[in-house]
Motif scaffolding. Structure first.
Motif, mmCIF file in Angstrom:
data_model
loop_
_atom_site.group_PDB
_atom_site.id
_atom_site.type_symbol
_atom_site.label_atom_id
_atom_site.label_comp_id
_atom_site.label_asym_id
_atom_site.label_seq_id
_atom_site.Cartn_x
_atom_site.Cartn_y
_atom_site.Cartn_z
ATOM 1 N N PHE A 70 0.826 -1.204 0.000
ATOM 2 C CA PHE A 70 0.000 0.000 0.000
ATOM 3 C C PHE A 70 0.859 1.253 0.000
ATOM 4 O O PHE A 70 1.907 1.293 0.655
ATOM 5 N N SER A 71 0.373 2.289 -0.664
ATOM 6 C CA SER A 71 1.012 3.602 -0.575
ATOM 7 C C SER A 71 0.650 4.208 0.786
ATOM 8 O O SER A 71 -0.284 3.748 1.456
ATOM 9 N N ASP A 72 1.365 5.246 1.183
ATOM 10 C CA ASP A 72 1.026 5.930 2.436
ATOM 11 C C ASP A 72 -0.403 6.449 2.394
ATOM 12 O O ASP A 72 -1.122 6.389 3.395
ATOM 13 N N GLU A 73 -0.828 6.954 1.246
ATOM 14 C CA GLU A 73 -2.200 7.464 1.112
ATOM 15 C C GLU A 73 -3.218 6.342 1.325
ATOM 16 O O GLU A 73 -4.223 6.527 2.021
ATOM 17 N N GLU A 74 -2.946 5.176 0.756
ATOM 18 C CA GLU A 74 -3.857 4.045 0.947
ATOM 19 C C GLU A 74 -3.886 3.599 2.402
ATOM 20 O O GLU A 74 -4.947 3.217 2.916
ATOM 21 N N ILE A 75 -2.747 3.670 3.075
ATOM 22 C CA ILE A 75 -2.706 3.302 4.493
ATOM 23 C C ILE A 75 -3.497 4.321 5.313
ATOM 24 O O ILE A 75 -4.260 3.939 6.205
ATOM 25 N N HIS A 76 -3.355 5.599 5.020
ATOM 26 C CA HIS A 76 -4.162 6.611 5.716
ATOM 27 C C HIS A 76 -5.650 6.348 5.495
ATOM 28 O O HIS A 76 -6.457 6.484 6.424
ATOM 29 N N ASP A 77 -6.021 5.962 4.282
ATOM 30 C CA ASP A 77 -7.420 5.639 3.994
ATOM 31 C C ASP A 77 -7.870 4.416 4.792
ATOM 32 O O ASP A 77 -9.008 4.362 5.279
ATOM 33 N N LEU A 78 -6.992 3.438 4.943
ATOM 34 C CA LEU A 78 -7.325 2.266 5.758
ATOM 35 C C LEU A 78 -7.519 2.653 7.222
ATOM 36 O O LEU A 78 -8.417 2.131 7.889
ATOM 37 N N VAL A 79 -6.700 3.563 7.714
ATOM 38 C CA VAL A 79 -6.856 4.034 9.099
ATOM 39 C C VAL A 79 -8.245 4.660 9.258
ATOM 40 O O VAL A 79 -8.956 4.365 10.227
ATOM 41 N N LYS A 80 -8.646 5.479 8.314
ATOM 42 C CA LYS A 80 -9.988 6.091 8.360
ATOM 43 C C LYS A 80 -11.067 5.022 8.301
ATOM 44 O O LYS A 80 -12.075 5.099 9.008
ATOM 45 N N TYR A 81 -10.866 4.025 7.464
ATOM 46 C CA TYR A 81 -11.837 2.942 7.361
ATOM 47 C C TYR A 81 -11.949 2.183 8.687
ATOM 48 O O TYR A 81 -13.044 1.868 9.142
ATOM 49 N N LEU A 82 -10.809 1.921 9.334
ATOM 50 C CA LEU A 82 -10.839 1.240 10.628
ATOM 51 C C LEU A 82 -11.581 2.069 11.668
ATOM 52 O O LEU A 82 -12.314 1.524 12.497
ATOM 53 N N ARG A 83 -11.394 3.376 11.616
ATOM 54 C CA ARG A 83 -12.131 4.257 12.537
ATOM 55 C C ARG A 83 -13.639 4.159 12.286
ATOM 56 O O ARG A 83 -14.431 4.243 13.205
ATOM 57 N N SER A 84 -14.036 3.947 11.043
ATOM 58 C CA SER A 84 -15.457 3.795 10.767
ATOM 59 C C SER A 84 -15.967 2.446 11.284
ATOM 60 O O SER A 84 -17.113 2.348 11.726
ATOM 61 N N LEU A 85 -15.133 1.413 11.241
ATOM 62 C CA LEU A 85 -15.560 0.099 11.756
ATOM 63 C C LEU A 85 -15.799 0.132 13.257
ATOM 64 O O LEU A 85 -16.730 -0.477 13.756
ATOM 65 N N CYS A 86 -14.932 0.831 13.975
ATOM 66 C CA CYS A 86 -15.087 0.887 15.433
ATOM 67 C C CYS A 86 -15.994 2.036 15.858
ATOM 68 O O CYS A 86 -16.365 2.122 17.026
ATOM 69 N N ASN A 87 -16.323 2.895 14.907
ATOM 70 C CA ASN A 87 -17.136 4.070 15.205
ATOM 71 C C ASN A 87 -16.493 4.842 16.360
ATOM 72 O O ASN A 87 -17.176 5.181 17.334
ATOM 73 N N CYS A 88 -15.201 5.035 16.250
ATOM 74 C CA CYS A 88 -14.478 5.677 17.328
ATOM 75 C C CYS A 88 -13.414 6.627 16.780
ATOM 76 O O CYS A 88 -13.034 6.546 15.623
ATOM 77 N N LYS A 89 -12.969 7.464 17.624
ATOM 78 C CA LYS A 89 -11.830 8.339 17.341
ATOM 79 C C LYS A 89 -10.800 8.042 18.424
ATOM 80 O O LYS A 89 -11.071 7.323 19.376
ATOM 81 N N LEU A 90 -9.623 8.610 18.270
ATOM 82 C CA LEU A 90 -8.580 8.429 19.276
ATOM 83 C C LEU A 90 -9.132 8.773 20.655
ATOM 84 O O LEU A 90 -9.727 9.829 20.849
ATOM 85 N N GLY A 91 -8.956 7.859 21.579
ATOM 86 C CA GLY A 91 -9.382 8.073 22.949
ATOM 87 C C GLY A 91 -10.875 7.950 23.149
ATOM 88 O O GLY A 91 -11.382 8.213 24.208
ATOM 89 N N GLY A 92 -11.643 7.504 22.116
ATOM 90 C CA GLY A 92 -13.085 7.462 22.252
ATOM 91 C C GLY A 92 -13.672 6.201 22.049
ATOM 92 O O GLY A 92 -14.087 5.310 21.818
#
Length: 120
Positions: free
Chosen positions: A98-120
């Motif tokens: 993955f490119s760095d951009e694709e990894i950043h997109d995966l991080v956002k996708y993971l945040r949508s799966l957990c419905n959470c933000k850092l510390g939340g």
């Protein structure tokens, strides 16, 4: 003059929105292709490979556990593998895939799966 501004704005939106949708779509597709074998179709850590794994994969739907990880940590573990953050060697590094951009997109996708933000 006002009509030209509106047309320009509409053109900008038309060009921008597919890119945003494409990033989200690509992250979901990448997750579906590369991650579900271990992390499961629902991201709950119940993938097909778990019967052969000594360590249960991360449950990406667990808001408490995922909220305890920073975006930078999640980025690093995707890019460099589990050992990079003192976690399982079974989590491979995906930095060559993955490119760095694709990894950043995966991080956002993971945040949508957990419905959470850092510390939340």
């Amino acid at each position: 003059m006002q009509n030209n501004r509106i047309r320009l704005l509409m053109l900008f939106i038309t060009l921008l929105l597919p890119g945003i949708a494409m990033a989200a779509s690509n992250a979901k597709e990448n997750y579906g292709y590369y991650c579900v074998q271990c992390h499961g179709m629902k991201g709950n850590g119940m993938g097909l490979n778990i019967k052969d794994m000594s360590v249960q994969p991360r449950d990406h739907t667990d808001a408490k556990a995922m909220g305890a990880r920073s975006d930078d940590e999640i980025f690093k573990v995707i890019k460099e593998g589990g050992q990079s953050i003192s976690k399982s060697v079974l989590m491979p590094p995906w930095g060559d895939t993955f490119s760095d951009e694709e990894i950043h997109d995966l991080v956002k996708y993971l945040r949508s799966l957990c419905n959470c933000k850092l510390g939340g």
